[in-house]
Design an enzyme around this catalytic site. Structure first.
Site, PDB file in Angstrom:
ATOM      1  N   ASN A   8       0.747  -1.244   0.104  1.00  0.00           N
ATOM      2  CA  ASN A   8      -0.017   0.097   0.085  1.00  0.00           C
ATOM      3  C   ASN A   8       1.086   1.058   0.044  1.00  0.00           C
ATOM      4  O   ASN A   8       1.455   1.493   0.935  1.00  0.00           O
ATOM      5  CB  ASN A   8      -0.738  -0.009   1.178  1.00  0.00           C
ATOM      6  CG  ASN A   8      -1.882   1.382   1.447  1.00  0.00           C
ATOM      7  OD1 ASN A   8      -1.865   1.932   0.336  1.00  0.00           O
ATOM      8  ND2 ASN A   8      -2.536   1.442   2.534  1.00  0.00           N
ATOM      9  N   LYS A  10       0.192   4.231  -0.127  1.00  0.00           N
ATOM     10  CA  LYS A  10      -0.528   5.359   0.261  1.00  0.00           C
ATOM     11  C   LYS A  10      -0.190   6.563  -0.428  1.00  0.00           C
ATOM     12  O   LYS A  10      -0.235   6.257  -1.797  1.00  0.00           O
ATOM     13  CB  LYS A  10      -0.179   5.670   1.921  1.00  0.00           C
ATOM     14  CG  LYS A  10      -0.060   4.517   2.512  1.00  0.00           C
ATOM     15  CD  LYS A  10      -0.050   4.294   4.261  1.00  0.00           C
ATOM     16  CE  LYS A  10      -0.117   3.323   4.818  1.00  0.00           C
ATOM     17  NZ  LYS A  10       0.032   3.407   6.160  1.00  0.00           N
ATOM     18  N   HIS A  95      -9.497   1.291   4.880  1.00  0.00           N
ATOM     19  CA  HIS A  95      -8.297   1.643   5.568  1.00  0.00           C
ATOM     20  C   HIS A  95      -8.363   2.459   6.762  1.00  0.00           C
ATOM     21  O   HIS A  95      -9.277   3.512   6.421  1.00  0.00           O
ATOM     22  CB  HIS A  95      -7.187   2.178   4.624  1.00  0.00           C
ATOM     23  CG  HIS A  95      -5.768   1.959   5.140  1.00  0.00           C
ATOM     24  ND1 HIS A  95      -5.394   3.033   6.331  1.00  0.00           N
ATOM     25  CD2 HIS A  95      -4.865   1.140   5.020  1.00  0.00           C
ATOM     26  CE1 HIS A  95      -4.103   2.802   6.556  1.00  0.00           C
ATOM     27  NE2 HIS A  95      -3.775   1.724   5.889  1.00  0.00           N
ATOM     28  N   GLU A  97      -6.979   4.813   7.824  1.00  0.00           N
ATOM     29  CA  GLU A  97      -6.801   6.379   7.500  1.00  0.00           C
ATOM     30  C   GLU A  97      -7.687   6.796   6.741  1.00  0.00           C
ATOM     31  O   GLU A  97      -8.269   8.204   6.803  1.00  0.00           O
ATOM     32  CB  GLU A  97      -5.426   6.352   6.511  1.00  0.00           C
ATOM     33  CG  GLU A  97      -4.251   6.311   7.263  1.00  0.00           C
ATOM     34  CD  GLU A  97      -3.046   5.760   6.613  1.00  0.00           C
ATOM     35  OE1 GLU A  97      -2.827   5.663   5.345  1.00  0.00           O
ATOM     36  OE2 GLU A  97      -2.162   5.063   7.351  1.00  0.00           O
ATOM     37  N   GLU A 166      -5.304  -4.726  10.909  1.00  0.00           N
ATOM     38  CA  GLU A 166      -4.208  -3.400  10.772  1.00  0.00           C
ATOM     39  C   GLU A 166      -4.644  -2.776  11.970  1.00  0.00           C
ATOM     40  O   GLU A 166      -5.463  -1.982  12.238  1.00  0.00           O
ATOM     41  CB  GLU A 166      -4.206  -2.758   9.602  1.00  0.00           C
ATOM     42  CG  GLU A 166      -3.912  -3.292   8.258  1.00  0.00           C
ATOM     43  CD  GLU A 166      -3.527  -2.038   7.314  1.00  0.00           C
ATOM     44  OE1 GLU A 166      -2.417  -2.643   6.769  1.00  0.00           O
ATOM     45  OE2 GLU A 166      -4.000  -1.294   7.141  1.00  0.00           O
ATOM     46  N   GLY A 172       2.525   2.573  10.769  1.00  0.00           N
ATOM     47  CA  GLY A 172       3.380   3.535  10.703  1.00  0.00           C
ATOM     48  C   GLY A 172       4.243   4.062  11.830  1.00  0.00           C
ATOM     49  O   GLY A 172       4.975   5.099  11.984  1.00  0.00           O
ATOM     50  N   SER A 210       3.381  -1.773  10.291  1.00  0.00           N
ATOM     51  CA  SER A 210       5.081  -1.811  10.714  1.00  0.00           C
ATOM     52  C   SER A 210       5.669  -3.218  10.304  1.00  0.00           C
ATOM     53  O   SER A 210       6.494  -3.699  10.838  1.00  0.00           O
ATOM     54  CB  SER A 210       5.329  -1.440  12.020  1.00  0.00           C
ATOM     55  OG  SER A 210       4.826  -0.003  12.051  1.00  0.00           O
TER      56      SER A 210
HETATM   57  P1  13P Z   1       3.068   0.505   7.622  1.00  0.00           P
HETATM   58  O1  13P Z   1       3.462  -0.668   6.861  1.00  0.00           O
HETATM   59  O2  13P Z   1       3.923   1.726   7.078  1.00  0.00           O
HETATM   60  O3  13P Z   1       3.123   0.602   9.257  1.00  0.00           O
HETATM   61  O4  13P Z   1       1.571   0.775   7.261  1.00  0.00           O
HETATM   62  C1  13P Z   1       0.715  -0.368   7.114  1.00  0.00           C
HETATM   63  C2  13P Z   1      -0.579   0.006   6.570  1.00  0.00           C
HETATM   64  O5  13P Z   1      -1.390   0.716   6.727  1.00  0.00           O
HETATM   65  C3  13P Z   1      -0.795  -0.899   5.057  1.00  0.00           C
HETATM   66  O6  13P Z   1      -1.921  -0.416   4.718  1.00  0.00           O
END
Ligand code: 13P
Length: 248
Positions: A8, A10, A95, A97, A166, A172, A210
């Protein structure tokens, strides 16, 4: 079932950076037949570029969101039909976010999953608790509520979704759920899927938060962790490929 490792990206990338990254991934794979399913979920403007770079390769591509509407006066939205124009195989839905910064509700996420499936796109349905919810002992209640909304909406197509657990506190932050913590939640999700579909073993349940080259193997060794949804580490070819290698 082959594991699935999905990146992803982002809101990261540029035409030049994407080309270098994807070419490094393809070079690293060296045309080997894939023991692992792979996908890259990229910002919508780059889907055409990914289609050009990845057609004929073992890496699929997808979007990070889609509209719950078919078409019309929804400024800024991208429809499932548009994603299909670029041969998207996957779309992430729900997601954290999107839930957090764009107010997406369980009901909206469920609608998006349903629309994706109706257009032959596999929704990667994200669920996960915040730190406050975990500390309040609400983890299971939260993830089950989030998944239940989707199961209710997609009904007999439940075995065709991908689920991604997640934990919000692990995204992150560099804080990964321990393999045991993740497995515990994955087992809960598997049981919930088993009550909704005859083939719960066909549903990939990915871990995200992560995941990186160093911790992937121990997470992916868990019985109910069928792959990963990778944020930061999917922006580095060597790290992504190391995670793919760890999944075999
Ligand atoms: P990270 O791997 O950067 O923690 O992000 C995970 C994520 O949100 C994947 O959709």
């Amino acid at each position: 079932m082959k594991p699935l490792i999905a990146g992803n990206w982002k809101m990261n990338g540029s035409l030049a950076a994407n080309e270098a990254l994807v070419k490094a991934m393809l070079d690293g794979l060296g045309g080997q037949t894939a023991a692992t399913d792979m996908a890259l979920c990229v910002p919508a403007p780059y889907l055409s570029q990914l289609q050009s770079l990845l057609t004929g390769s073992t890496i699929a591509w997808g979007a990070q969101d889609l509209s719950s509407h078919e078409q019309g006066a929804y400024t800024g939205e991208v429809s499932a039909t548009m994603l299909k124009d670029f041969a998207c195989r996957y779309a992430i839905v729900g997601h954290s976010e999107r839930r957090q910064y764009h107010g997406e509700t369980d009901a909206l996420v469920a609608d998006k999953a349903k629309v994706a499936l109706a257009h032959g796109i596999t929704p990667i349905v994200c669920v996960g608790e915040t730190l406050a919810e975990r500390e309040a002992g609400q983890t299971e209640v939260v993830v089950k509520r989030q998944l239940a909304a989707v199961i209710h909406a997609v009904a007999h197509c439940t075995s065709e979704i991908v689920v991604a657990y997640e934990p919000v506190w692990a995204i992150g932050t560099g804080k990964t759920a321990s393999p045991e913590q993740a497995q515990q939640v994955h087992a809960v999700l598997r049981a919930q899927l088993a009550a909704a579909t005859q083939h719960p073993e066909r549903v990939h349940i990915l871990y995200g938060g992560s995941m990186n080259a160093a911790n992937a193997a121990s997470l992916l060794a868990q019985p109910d962790i069928d792959g990963g949804l990778i944020g930061g580490a999917s922006l580095k070819a060597a790290d992504f490929l190391q995670i793919v290698a760890s999944s075999r």
